[in-house]
Design an enzyme around this catalytic site. Structure first.
Site, PDB file in Angstrom:
ATOM      1  N   LYS A  18       0.847  -1.184   0.000  1.00 52.68           N
ATOM      2  CA  LYS A  18       0.000   0.000   0.000  1.00 52.68           C
ATOM      3  C   LYS A  18       0.889   1.243   0.000  1.00 52.68           C
ATOM      4  O   LYS A  18       1.923   1.283   0.689  1.00 52.68           O
ATOM      5  CB  LYS A  18      -0.896  -0.033   1.235  1.00 52.68           C
ATOM      6  CG  LYS A  18      -1.919   1.069   1.344  1.00 52.68           C
ATOM      7  CD  LYS A  18      -2.787   0.834   2.589  1.00 52.68           C
ATOM      8  CE  LYS A  18      -3.791   1.936   2.824  1.00 52.68           C
ATOM      9  NZ  LYS A  18      -4.614   1.668   4.025  1.00 52.68           N
TER      10      LYS A  18
ATOM     11  N   SER B 203      -9.417   2.202   2.998  1.00 51.12           N
ATOM     12  CA  SER B 203      -8.247   2.859   2.416  1.00 51.12           C
ATOM     13  C   SER B 203      -7.281   1.874   1.785  1.00 51.12           C
ATOM     14  O   SER B 203      -6.462   2.255   0.961  1.00 51.12           O
ATOM     15  CB  SER B 203      -7.534   3.714   3.472  1.00 51.12           C
ATOM     16  OG  SER B 203      -6.894   2.925   4.436  1.00 51.12           O
TER      17      SER B 203
ATOM     18  N   SER C 280     -10.084  -0.552   7.374  1.00 49.77           N
ATOM     19  CA  SER C 280      -9.476  -0.359   6.051  1.00 49.77           C
ATOM     20  C   SER C 280      -8.862  -1.609   5.455  1.00 49.77           C
ATOM     21  O   SER C 280      -8.757  -1.721   4.237  1.00 49.77           O
ATOM     22  CB  SER C 280      -8.427   0.751   6.108  1.00 49.77           C
ATOM     23  OG  SER C 280      -9.056   2.006   6.130  1.00 49.77           O
TER      24      SER C 280
END
Length: 561
Positions: A141, A221, A245
């Site tokens: 990420k 996210s 998330s």
């Protein structure tokens, strides 16, 4: 959980996976293609087929099914010389070129990925492989610091020079021999900028799409990490979570996501929201792969199968439905997610009972008070923690500077304009304020009691709940249409949670969220492996352009008996 226990879990799950195999879909879905192709640098440059056809082509070339293969199976092939990390990495890079223009999950690939793979191949030839992740392609990420690639948190404010050093978890992945394939898109600032953000959108890379239905949202996210896994663009990915998330993104994209116990994985070098709740964690298509990745992220050594031997049971227990016999699971239904999701939970409970588990209905207490307290506490913690992080980077040096940057850069407002959370955090009481400290103490106490008391009262091995509603349509004007309360108790408590695929509503995945007490990561992953095997709920995405009526999908479809 002690690191030795995690190492034991990883070793046992490896044995179970090799003995019994990973759960495979009953039928591969067929689907259409895409017309453009993304280069490793991220630009669209040509034509190529996408989706299931691309997967079949790459799988035939490798001799493994990229959708369903597990890390233990890949390692067995690399050990006997019938597969190389170079071939596997090249296959994933081609998949990214062919498929990612449709999904927009991969922000950039690492130009050294094939060099990393070649180094792994040399270690395998010498019999010096470093462990289960050696040669395995991993996506990160883009809020996880890497010294050789930009780390942006999705914001143009951080899009310049890369960080000076790797995050601790990246160092551990490199030391384990993992191939760092690249970075995934995310919800900008981990969805902590505006009051009505659009999950999966960032100013750096635009909107990530749900591979199952492309006009639907990927949630959370960690949207890019989950969507990339659903599209089989890497073997595993790293996500981060403050509250939902990892697990919501996993549930909505039909993959596995584990939010570890707070502190088990170092947060050093990860763009923060709150040190009191933030954690990075593994995301994968199989629980065994998540467990092996956690063993690396946490610093455990999965190559010591003798550590705390027998703690988690036999391989057969963890890879067959027999692992559920005698387990007690509390089902928290959350009817506010709609009747179609509740129907998935009813079918899930029936499957678990047929496998020998006892399923009882529960409602963890204190949820209303947790919802009242959490957000104000996060505002104070974000101000403190983002200010500290920004001093390590080029660009704005504090939250006030970020607010000014967004006002001066129109590209930051092309999907949603607001930065109300930034502004409220700037005005929030400091974390030295007595009222803040009392609120955080109450949050910690009530969230832990909500899980501990429920588990004790019903003598549970875990609490289960729906991870997510069916994915809503992505709409910048409206923002997210999410109702996802199940992640909060474990997130606020710092306890582990794990989402595994549970079924479908009108082509859209729904996950089952499992949670347990602090430092019970190994036991939760072991239970999750058995649940995964019994539910057998995964199926490949078909990259449909649209389905249903838009914001919700109420009729069940495709959930297997």
């Amino acid at each position: 959980m002690r690191k030795r226990s995690i190492a034991t879990l990883a070793a046992v799950l490896v044995a179970g996976s090799l003995c019994a195999g990973a759960p495979n879909p009953r039928a591969q879905a067929a689907g259409g293609g895409a017309d453009d192709r993304r280069t490793p640098g991220g630009s669209a440059t040509g034509t190529g087929s996408a989706g299931p056809e691309s997967t079949r082509r790459e799988s035939a070339r490798l001799g493994v099914d990229l959708d369903t293969v597990t890390i233990p199976e890949l390692q067995a092939r690399m050990a006997d010389g019938s597969l190389t990390s170079s071939a596997l990495t090249a296959a994933y890079l081609r998949r990214i070129e062919a498929v990612d223009p449709k999904v927009n999950a991969v922000l950039r690939t690492d130009p050294t990925a094939l060099e990393q793979a070649a180094a792994s191949d040399a270690r395998h030839r010498r019999g010096a492989a470093r462990g289960p992740l050696d040669g395995i392609p991993v996506l990160l990420k883009d809020n996880v610091d890497t010294r050789d690639l930009p780390t942006t948190a999705g914001s143009l404010a951080l899009a310049g020079r890369p960080p000076q050093r790797d995050a601790v978890l990246v160092t551990r992945l490199r030391d384990a021999g993992a191939v760092l394939l690249g970075k995934t898109n995310l919800s900008e600032w981990a969805n902590f900028r505006a009051t009505k953000p659009t999950s999966g959108w960032s100013a750096v890379d635009g909107q990530t799409h749900n591979p199952y239905v492309l006009d639907r949202n990927p949630c959370g996210s960690s949207a890019g990490s989950a969507a990339a896994l659903a599209a089989s663009l890497a073997q595993v990915a790293i996500g981060t979570e403050t509250d939902g998330s990892i697990v919501c993104a996993a549930g909505m994209n039909g993959v596995v996501g584990h939010k570890p116990t707070l502190g088990l994985v170092s947060q050093a070098g990860v763009v923060p929201i709150s040190a009191e709740q933030d954690t990075a964690g593994p995301m994968a298509r199989h629980v065994v792969d998540a467990a092996l990745t956690l063993s690396v992220l946490s610093g455990a050594d999965a190559r010591r199968p003798g550590d705390a031997a027998g703690l988690l049971g036999s391989p057969d227990e963890l890879s067959r439905a027999g692992g559920l016999r005698g387990k007690r699971i509390g089902l928290w239904r959350l009817p506010e997610l709609g009747p179609a999701v509740d129907a998935v939970m009813t079918r899930t409970a029936a499957k678990l009972r047929r496998a020998g588990a006892e399923v009882v209905e529960v409602t963890p207490p204190y949820q209303k008070r947790l919802a009242e307290l959490e957000f104000p506490a996060l505002l104070s913690e974000f101000h403190r923690d983002i200010d500290a992080y920004l001093t390590t980077r080029d660009g704005p040096q504090d939250l006030a500077g970020l607010i000014a940057f967004n006002r001066a850069h129109p590209a930051e407002r092309t999907c949603f304009a607001g930065q109300e959370l930034f502004e409220r955090a700037l005005a929030a009481p400091p974390t030295t304020d007595p009222q803040y400290r009392a609120a955080r103490a109450e949050l910690r106490d009530l969230s832990r009691r909500s899980i501990d008391e429920t588990m004790a009262a019903h003598r549970l091995d875990a609490i289960a709940a729906p991870t997510n509603p069916p994915a809503w349509t992505t709409d910048c004007a409206r923002g997210d249409n999410d109702i996802v309360p199940s992640s909060t108790p474990a997130a606020v408590a710092g306890y582990p949670s794990l989402s595994v695929p549970a079924g479908f509503v009108h082509e859209l995945p729904v996950g089952l969220l499992l949670m347990a007490g602090g430092h019970q990561d190994g036991r939760l992953l072991a239970l999750g492996a058995a649940v995964e095997h019994r539910l057998h709920a995964w199926r490949a995405p078909r990259y449909l352009p649209t389905v249903g009526d838009g914001t919700s999908a109420e009729r069940p479809a495709g959930d297997r008996p």
